[in-house]
Design a protein around this motif. Sequence first.
Motif, short mmCIF file in Angstrom:
data_model
loop_
_atom_site.label_atom_id
_atom_site.label_comp_id
_atom_site.label_asym_id
_atom_site.label_seq_id
_atom_site.Cartn_x
_atom_site.Cartn_y
_atom_site.Cartn_z
N UNK A 70 0.84 -1.20 0.00
CA UNK A 70 0.00 0.00 0.00
C UNK A 70 0.87 1.25 0.00
N UNK A 71 1.88 1.26 0.86
CA UNK A 71 2.76 2.42 0.97
C UNK A 71 3.53 2.65 -0.33
N UNK A 72 3.92 1.57 -1.01
CA UNK A 72 4.65 1.72 -2.27
C UNK A 72 3.87 2.50 -3.30
N UNK A 73 2.58 2.20 -3.43
CA UNK A 73 1.73 2.92 -4.38
C UNK A 73 1.59 4.38 -3.97
N UNK A 82 10.28 12.84 -0.07
CA UNK A 82 10.72 13.49 1.17
C UNK A 82 9.52 13.99 1.97
N UNK A 83 8.42 14.32 1.29
CA UNK A 83 7.21 14.76 1.98
C UNK A 83 6.63 13.60 2.80
N UNK A 84 6.61 12.41 2.22
CA UNK A 84 6.14 11.22 2.92
C UNK A 84 7.06 10.90 4.09
N UNK A 85 8.37 11.06 3.86
CA UNK A 85 9.36 10.80 4.89
C UNK A 85 9.12 11.70 6.10
N UNK A 86 8.96 12.99 5.86
CA UNK A 86 8.72 13.94 6.95
C UNK A 86 7.39 13.64 7.65
N UNK A 87 6.37 13.30 6.86
CA UNK A 87 5.06 12.94 7.44
C UNK A 87 5.19 11.73 8.36
N UNK A 121 5.85 0.74 6.57
CA UNK A 121 5.30 1.05 5.26
C UNK A 121 5.83 2.35 4.69
N UNK A 122 5.23 3.46 5.10
CA UNK A 122 5.57 4.77 4.51
C UNK A 122 7.04 5.13 4.67
N UNK A 355 7.99 -0.83 -6.30
CA UNK A 355 8.89 -1.99 -6.27
C UNK A 355 9.37 -2.28 -4.86
N UNK A 356 9.83 -1.24 -4.15
CA UNK A 356 10.31 -1.42 -2.78
C UNK A 356 9.18 -1.89 -1.87
N UNK A 357 7.99 -1.34 -2.06
CA UNK A 357 6.85 -1.75 -1.25
C UNK A 357 6.53 -3.22 -1.46
N UNK A 358 6.61 -3.67 -2.71
CA UNK A 358 6.35 -5.07 -3.02
C UNK A 358 7.42 -5.97 -2.41
#
Length: 417
Positions: A70-73, A82-87, A121-122, A355-358
Amino acid sequence: MSHQAGQNLLNRHKFLFFILLAVGGGTIFKAMYLREVFYYPWNNFFGLNNTQSGILMSWLGFVGIISGAIAGIIVDKFKNPKTILAFAYISMSFLAIWQSFRPVYELQFVIIGCMSFVGNGLFLVSMTKIARLIASDNEQGRYFGFLESGRGIAGTLLTLIAVGIVSAYESEALSIGFILRFDACVYFVLGIVSYIYFPSGVSIIENAEPKKVSDLLTMLKCGRLWLAALAVASIIFIYQSASYLVPYLTDAYGMEADSAAIVGMIRAYFLAFVVAPFAGVIADKVGSALKVMAAFLFIGSIIAVSFIIVPNERFYLPLLIGLVLVLGGLTFGLRGIMYAQVNEINIPKAYTGTAMGFLICLGFSPEAYVHIIFGFLMDKLHENAYPVMFVTMAAVMLFGALICMILRRGVVNHSVK
């Protein structure tokens, strides 16, 4: 900012970005896995029995497995990881603070589930995607190897601080709340710093972003991605299985518990710091992470079989200790470079998150069943369970080596064409 300008900015500050990723990757998981270090204080702080805390940790692992896909998508759909990383940092900060106030058992499922989705995930998908984008094609192995080592160092330092906090408190249980709030402060600062210092150039070098769900489904039909995930799964299987090597020294060779603990500490910490970057350097020198992975897995299978062949006599204990440490080193070397294969099998950078999420989703699935299987074998067969475990480990490593060789041959053939 143009593609070239973004790449130049990344090159100038690559070391700073590496430090931020390593510190974050080594610390963000500590709050949700605090129970592993402070088992009884953690249980007492939340008023849980062994069964309740075990159920919570199983829930954490289950959410972690499904969160990768889910996070990969999600990460690929956003223009800048980087926005996801900070979140992820900020979210983990608030979740740790919430948990520090000792909510009821039912709410712990919500908190720990969210922690697992955010961290496993994220954060993990964003971290590996940024690492791939920052590192050039000829330094993927080195960068991921040193990143794994840096994560270990940062995580160990935060754990030592936590141990100091527990020692300073009169009540070990009450210290857990303070540790969670301390971790929350660290995550909040990392979130702000990462958002400010990671440039938008991280997304500029991705080329095109996937726009349609059909594009993502096409990516998941990629056979080499499934094979790469199976290679990761074989590595994680061995990584989890290796935790039984230290008790084997005690059960089969009569090694004292304190001496076995020292061997376990060397295997779990020191080797991770040294071998992971070394494996990355080798992978870059050879020009193929898959080649090194195949070699490490093949050597590891031989060592696993040797555990069965070496007689169970005290005289051979030094040899067995050496074999345990070598296998531990190979395992950490594999963990250090297993993400570098994504670049080698030519997964488009725009699909790195997917790919990484999978890889995380399928590759880390052994965490959900390895300990159940081996625990059952030990309860039923006792010491006779170890030969079965070692044969299983050898077979899994040979399977992983074969997968890596198939992937590598496919890469070479594709290049020739």
